[in-house]
Design a protein around this motif. Structure first.
Motif, PDB file in Angstrom:
ATOM      1  N   GLY A   1      -3.185  38.970  40.083  1.00 42.18           N
ATOM      2  CA  GLY A   1      -4.587  39.053  39.692  1.00 42.18           C
ATOM      3  C   GLY A   1      -5.551  39.240  40.839  1.00 42.18           C
ATOM      4  O   GLY A   1      -6.775  39.249  40.622  1.00 42.18           O
ATOM      5  N   ALA A   2      -5.034  39.424  42.055  1.00 36.90           N
ATOM      6  CA  ALA A   2      -5.919  39.558  43.209  1.00 36.90           C
ATOM      7  C   ALA A   2      -6.705  40.860  43.188  1.00 36.90           C
ATOM      8  O   ALA A   2      -7.844  40.916  43.657  1.00 36.90           O
ATOM      9  CB  ALA A   2      -5.116  39.458  44.499  1.00 36.90           C
ATOM     10  N   VAL A   3      -6.096  41.929  42.652  1.00 38.35           N
ATOM     11  CA  VAL A   3      -6.749  43.238  42.584  1.00 38.35           C
ATOM     12  C   VAL A   3      -7.083  43.550  41.128  1.00 38.35           C
ATOM     13  O   VAL A   3      -6.217  43.473  40.250  1.00 38.35           O
ATOM     14  CB  VAL A   3      -5.836  44.337  43.166  1.00 38.35           C
ATOM     15  CG1 VAL A   3      -6.500  45.706  43.052  1.00 38.35           C
ATOM     16  CG2 VAL A   3      -5.499  44.028  44.627  1.00 38.35           C
ATOM     17  N   LEU A   4      -8.342  43.878  40.873  1.00 41.12           N
ATOM     18  CA  LEU A   4      -8.818  44.159  39.519  1.00 41.12           C
ATOM     19  C   LEU A   4      -8.738  45.658  39.254  1.00 41.12           C
ATOM     20  O   LEU A   4      -9.059  46.469  40.120  1.00 41.12           O
ATOM     21  CB  LEU A   4     -10.249  43.666  39.362  1.00 41.12           C
ATOM     22  CG  LEU A   4     -10.510  42.215  39.809  1.00 41.12           C
ATOM     23  CD1 LEU A   4     -11.967  41.849  39.618  1.00 41.12           C
ATOM     24  CD2 LEU A   4      -9.600  41.244  39.066  1.00 41.12           C
TER      25      LEU A   4
ATOM     26  N   GLU B   1     -22.056  31.767  43.370  1.00 41.49           N
ATOM     27  CA  GLU B   1     -23.195  32.527  43.854  1.00 41.49           C
ATOM     28  C   GLU B   1     -22.763  33.379  45.041  1.00 41.49           C
ATOM     29  O   GLU B   1     -22.137  32.888  45.979  1.00 41.49           O
ATOM     30  CB  GLU B   1     -24.328  31.594  44.252  1.00 41.49           C
ATOM     31  CG  GLU B   1     -24.938  30.844  43.078  1.00 41.49           C
ATOM     32  CD  GLU B   1     -26.144  30.015  43.479  1.00 41.49           C
ATOM     33  OE1 GLU B   1     -26.518  30.054  44.671  1.00 41.49           O
ATOM     34  OE2 GLU B   1     -26.704  29.339  42.604  1.00 41.49           O
ATOM     35  N   VAL B   2     -23.087  34.678  44.976  1.00 39.91           N
ATOM     36  CA  VAL B   2     -22.756  35.616  46.048  1.00 39.91           C
ATOM     37  C   VAL B   2     -24.012  36.424  46.378  1.00 39.91           C
ATOM     38  O   VAL B   2     -24.474  37.212  45.557  1.00 39.91           O
ATOM     39  CB  VAL B   2     -21.606  36.559  45.639  1.00 39.91           C
ATOM     40  CG1 VAL B   2     -21.319  37.551  46.770  1.00 39.91           C
ATOM     41  CG2 VAL B   2     -20.348  35.767  45.296  1.00 39.91           C
ATOM     42  N   ALA B   3     -24.550  36.190  47.559  1.00 41.29           N
ATOM     43  CA  ALA B   3     -25.756  36.900  47.982  1.00 41.29           C
ATOM     44  C   ALA B   3     -25.333  38.180  48.688  1.00 41.29           C
ATOM     45  O   ALA B   3     -25.073  38.193  49.892  1.00 41.29           O
ATOM     46  CB  ALA B   3     -26.579  36.027  48.916  1.00 41.29           C
ATOM     47  N   ALA B   4     -25.233  39.267  47.946  1.00 39.95           N
ATOM     48  CA  ALA B   4     -24.701  40.511  48.511  1.00 39.95           C
ATOM     49  C   ALA B   4     -25.723  41.637  48.431  1.00 39.95           C
ATOM     50  O   ALA B   4     -26.411  41.797  47.422  1.00 39.95           O
ATOM     51  CB  ALA B   4     -23.435  40.914  47.766  1.00 39.95           C
ATOM     52  N   GLN B   5     -25.792  42.412  49.514  1.00 34.03           N
ATOM     53  CA  GLN B   5     -26.632  43.610  49.536  1.00 34.03           C
ATOM     54  C   GLN B   5     -25.785  44.880  49.440  1.00 34.03           C
ATOM     55  O   GLN B   5     -26.320  45.986  49.425  1.00 34.03           O
ATOM     56  CB  GLN B   5     -27.449  43.656  50.824  1.00 34.03           C
ATOM     57  CG  GLN B   5     -28.448  42.528  50.978  1.00 34.03           C
ATOM     58  CD  GLN B   5     -27.816  41.278  51.584  1.00 34.03           C
ATOM     59  OE1 GLN B   5     -27.157  41.344  52.616  1.00 34.03           O
ATOM     60  NE2 GLN B   5     -28.032  40.142  50.950  1.00 34.03           N
ATOM     61  N   SER B   6     -24.455  44.717  49.401  1.00 34.57           N
ATOM     62  CA  SER B   6     -23.559  45.859  49.323  1.00 34.57           C
ATOM     63  C   SER B   6     -22.353  45.492  48.466  1.00 34.57           C
ATOM     64  O   SER B   6     -21.937  44.330  48.435  1.00 34.57           O
ATOM     65  CB  SER B   6     -23.095  46.272  50.730  1.00 34.57           C
ATOM     66  OG  SER B   6     -22.284  47.431  50.686  1.00 34.57           O
ATOM     67  N   ILE B   7     -21.801  46.488  47.793  1.00 32.01           N
ATOM     68  CA  ILE B   7     -20.614  46.316  46.954  1.00 32.01           C
ATOM     69  C   ILE B   7     -19.530  47.254  47.465  1.00 32.01           C
ATOM     70  O   ILE B   7     -19.783  48.435  47.705  1.00 32.01           O
ATOM     71  CB  ILE B   7     -20.923  46.646  45.481  1.00 32.01           C
ATOM     72  CG1 ILE B   7     -21.869  45.602  44.876  1.00 32.01           C
ATOM     73  CG2 ILE B   7     -19.638  46.741  44.652  1.00 32.01           C
ATOM     74  CD1 ILE B   7     -22.408  45.985  43.504  1.00 32.01           C
ATOM     75  N   CYS B   8     -18.308  46.722  47.622  1.00 30.97           N
ATOM     76  CA  CYS B   8     -17.179  47.533  48.087  1.00 30.97           C
ATOM     77  C   CYS B   8     -16.236  47.866  46.940  1.00 30.97           C
ATOM     78  O   CYS B   8     -15.852  46.984  46.167  1.00 30.97           O
ATOM     79  CB  CYS B   8     -16.407  46.787  49.169  1.00 30.97           C
ATOM     80  SG  CYS B   8     -14.914  47.655  49.724  1.00 30.97           S
ATOM     81  N   VAL B   9     -15.863  49.138  46.865  1.00 33.85           N
ATOM     82  CA  VAL B   9     -14.737  49.577  46.032  1.00 33.85           C
ATOM     83  C   VAL B   9     -13.710  50.168  46.982  1.00 33.85           C
ATOM     84  O   VAL B   9     -13.999  51.136  47.684  1.00 33.85           O
ATOM     85  CB  VAL B   9     -15.169  50.627  44.994  1.00 33.85           C
ATOM     86  CG1 VAL B   9     -13.951  51.096  44.202  1.00 33.85           C
ATOM     87  CG2 VAL B   9     -16.223  50.070  44.054  1.00 33.85           C
ATOM     88  N   HIS B  10     -12.524  49.576  47.056  1.00 29.82           N
ATOM     89  CA  HIS B  10     -11.514  50.043  47.997  1.00 29.82           C
ATOM     90  C   HIS B  10     -11.059  51.469  47.661  1.00 29.82           C
ATOM     91  O   HIS B  10     -10.730  51.762  46.512  1.00 29.82           O
ATOM     92  CB  HIS B  10     -10.301  49.111  48.002  1.00 29.82           C
ATOM     93  CG  HIS B  10     -10.571  47.818  48.704  1.00 29.82           C
ATOM     94  ND1 HIS B  10     -10.996  46.689  48.047  1.00 29.82           N
ATOM     95  CD2 HIS B  10     -10.498  47.487  50.022  1.00 29.82           C
ATOM     96  CE1 HIS B  10     -11.165  45.709  48.915  1.00 29.82           C
ATOM     97  NE2 HIS B  10     -10.874  46.163  50.119  1.00 29.82           N
ATOM     98  N   GLY B  11     -11.015  52.313  48.670  1.00 32.57           N
ATOM     99  CA  GLY B  11     -10.633  53.700  48.449  1.00 32.57           C
ATOM    100  C   GLY B  11      -9.163  53.887  48.126  1.00 32.57           C
ATOM    101  O   GLY B  11      -8.772  54.922  47.575  1.00 32.57           O
ATOM    102  N   ASP B  12      -8.320  52.882  48.461  1.00 34.12           N
ATOM    103  CA  ASP B  12      -6.883  53.017  48.233  1.00 34.12           C
ATOM    104  C   ASP B  12      -6.403  52.257  47.008  1.00 34.12           C
ATOM    105  O   ASP B  12      -5.205  52.191  46.749  1.00 34.12           O
ATOM    106  CB  ASP B  12      -6.104  52.518  49.465  1.00 34.12           C
ATOM    107  CG  ASP B  12      -6.303  51.027  49.722  1.00 34.12           C
ATOM    108  OD1 ASP B  12      -7.438  50.538  49.526  1.00 34.12           O
ATOM    109  OD2 ASP B  12      -5.346  50.353  50.125  1.00 34.12           O
ATOM    110  N   SER B  13      -7.315  51.675  46.233  1.00 32.76           N
ATOM    111  CA  SER B  13      -6.928  50.941  45.028  1.00 32.76           C
ATOM    112  C   SER B  13      -6.529  51.907  43.912  1.00 32.76           C
ATOM    113  O   SER B  13      -6.994  53.054  43.876  1.00 32.76           O
ATOM    114  CB  SER B  13      -8.088  50.065  44.527  1.00 32.76           C
ATOM    115  OG  SER B  13      -8.399  49.062  45.469  1.00 32.76           O
ATOM    116  N   PRO B  14      -5.682  51.463  42.967  1.00 35.93           N
ATOM    117  CA  PRO B  14      -5.342  52.316  41.817  1.00 35.93           C
ATOM    118  C   PRO B  14      -6.605  52.705  41.038  1.00 35.93           C
ATOM    119  O   PRO B  14      -7.421  51.849  40.702  1.00 35.93           O
ATOM    120  CB  PRO B  14      -4.431  51.418  40.977  1.00 35.93           C
ATOM    121  CG  PRO B  14      -3.874  50.429  41.945  1.00 35.93           C
ATOM    122  CD  PRO B  14      -4.964  50.179  42.949  1.00 35.93           C
ATOM    123  N   GLY B  15      -6.768  53.993  40.778  1.00 38.22           N
ATOM    124  CA  GLY B  15      -7.935  54.444  40.023  1.00 38.22           C
ATOM    125  C   GLY B  15      -9.248  54.210  40.740  1.00 38.22           C
ATOM    126  O   GLY B  15     -10.278  53.980  40.094  1.00 38.22           O
ATOM    127  N   ALA B  16      -9.243  54.286  42.080  1.00 32.35           N
ATOM    128  CA  ALA B  16     -10.431  53.941  42.863  1.00 32.35           C
ATOM    129  C   ALA B  16     -11.642  54.795  42.506  1.00 32.35           C
ATOM    130  O   ALA B  16     -12.758  54.285  42.385  1.00 32.35           O
ATOM    131  CB  ALA B  16     -10.120  54.081  44.355  1.00 32.35           C
TER     132      ALA B  16
END
Length: 251
Positions: free
Chosen positions: A183-186, A214-229
């Motif tokens: 479950g580590a990778v969605l 609570e997550v104070a984030a100004q950026s969101i990461c989507v990994h380029g090497d994930s399945p269906g990235a």
């Protein structure tokens, strides 16, 4: 939140063999974390990603790691602090050189993999990364909220930008669930997009056990090497924009 950055780890091809679809991702994201060659990426691939990002006006950042090509930078290495600082600086310089070739410059640094996770709690390695960034010059650091590296960077006068991970599960403590755990990778784009819309509007992400954190984030990461990235990034962007959040680079 009116705007948020969308970033992805790119430039990770080796010998012409792509790890992800950089061209497609660069049509979606606002910032590109370009590998420095120590976990992945070779000079030609790094240059090609910088050229493609510059052509689209996507902000470029350096993505340095431990020297661990066999493990894709996901294994801890017990470096001396000075040695690690030099290796991080070396990678930053490599990405900057390739960006300059195409009329661009790097604007930030985001550590990769095990290095990124280690400097959440490991002061010597966190200080090495901060020292490398400070030695290079005026760059921001893209980091996990609450990390030792963030505190040291702010003390050193370095701009810190916090990020959240669209496609990774969180522990109740606000750190990333290890990739060795189930479950580590969605992988569900619609569910991931809904999580990021909630993050943008409420500053909250649901941990793997259901705990809201609570997550104070100004950026969101989507990994380029994930399945269906690419599909994942496209759905996250669509969801955010439909919710009234504009995608915009932080640097």
């Amino acid at each position: 939140m009116a705007t948020i950055d969308l970033n992805s780890d790119l430039g990770e091809s080796l010998a012409g063999m792509p790890v992800g679809d950089d061209e497609a991702m660069l049509d979606i994201v606002s910032s590109a974390n370009v590998a420095g060659g120590f976990h992945a990426g070779d000079p030609r691939g790094i240059a090609a990603t910088c050229e493609a990002a510059a052509r689209r006006g996507v902000s470029i950042g350096a993505h340095p790691s431990y020297r661990d090509a066999a493990g894709f930078g996901r294994r801890f290495i017990d470096y001396a602090s000075a040695e690690l600082a030099d290796e991080v600086l070396y990678q930053i310089g490599a990405v900057e050189a390739m960006a300059r070739k195409h009329g661009a410059s790097i604007h930030y640094v985001k550590p990769h993999g095990a290095l990124y996770n280690t400097i959440v709690h490991h002061e010597a390695h966190a200080r090495a990364v901060v020292d490398a960034v400070r030695a290079f010059g005026d760059l921001a650091l893209l980091l996990l909220p609450g990390s030792i590296a963030a505190r040291l960077a702010e003390e050193a006068g370095i701009r810190v930008v916090f990020e959240a991970f669209a496609d990774r599960a969180y522990t109740p403590e606000g750190t990333l669930v290890s990739r060795t755990e189930n479950g580590a990778v969605l992988t569900d784009p619609e569910k991931v997009a809904a999580r990021m819309v909630r993050l943008a509007h409420e500053g909250v992400i649901e941990a793997i056990d259901g705990t809201p954190i609570e997550v104070a984030a100004q950026s969101i990461c989507v990994h380029g090497d994930s399945p269906g990235a690419v599909e994942m990034a496209r759905e996250v962007k669509r969801g955010l924009e439909e919710a009234g959040v504009r995608i915009e680079a932080f640097a």
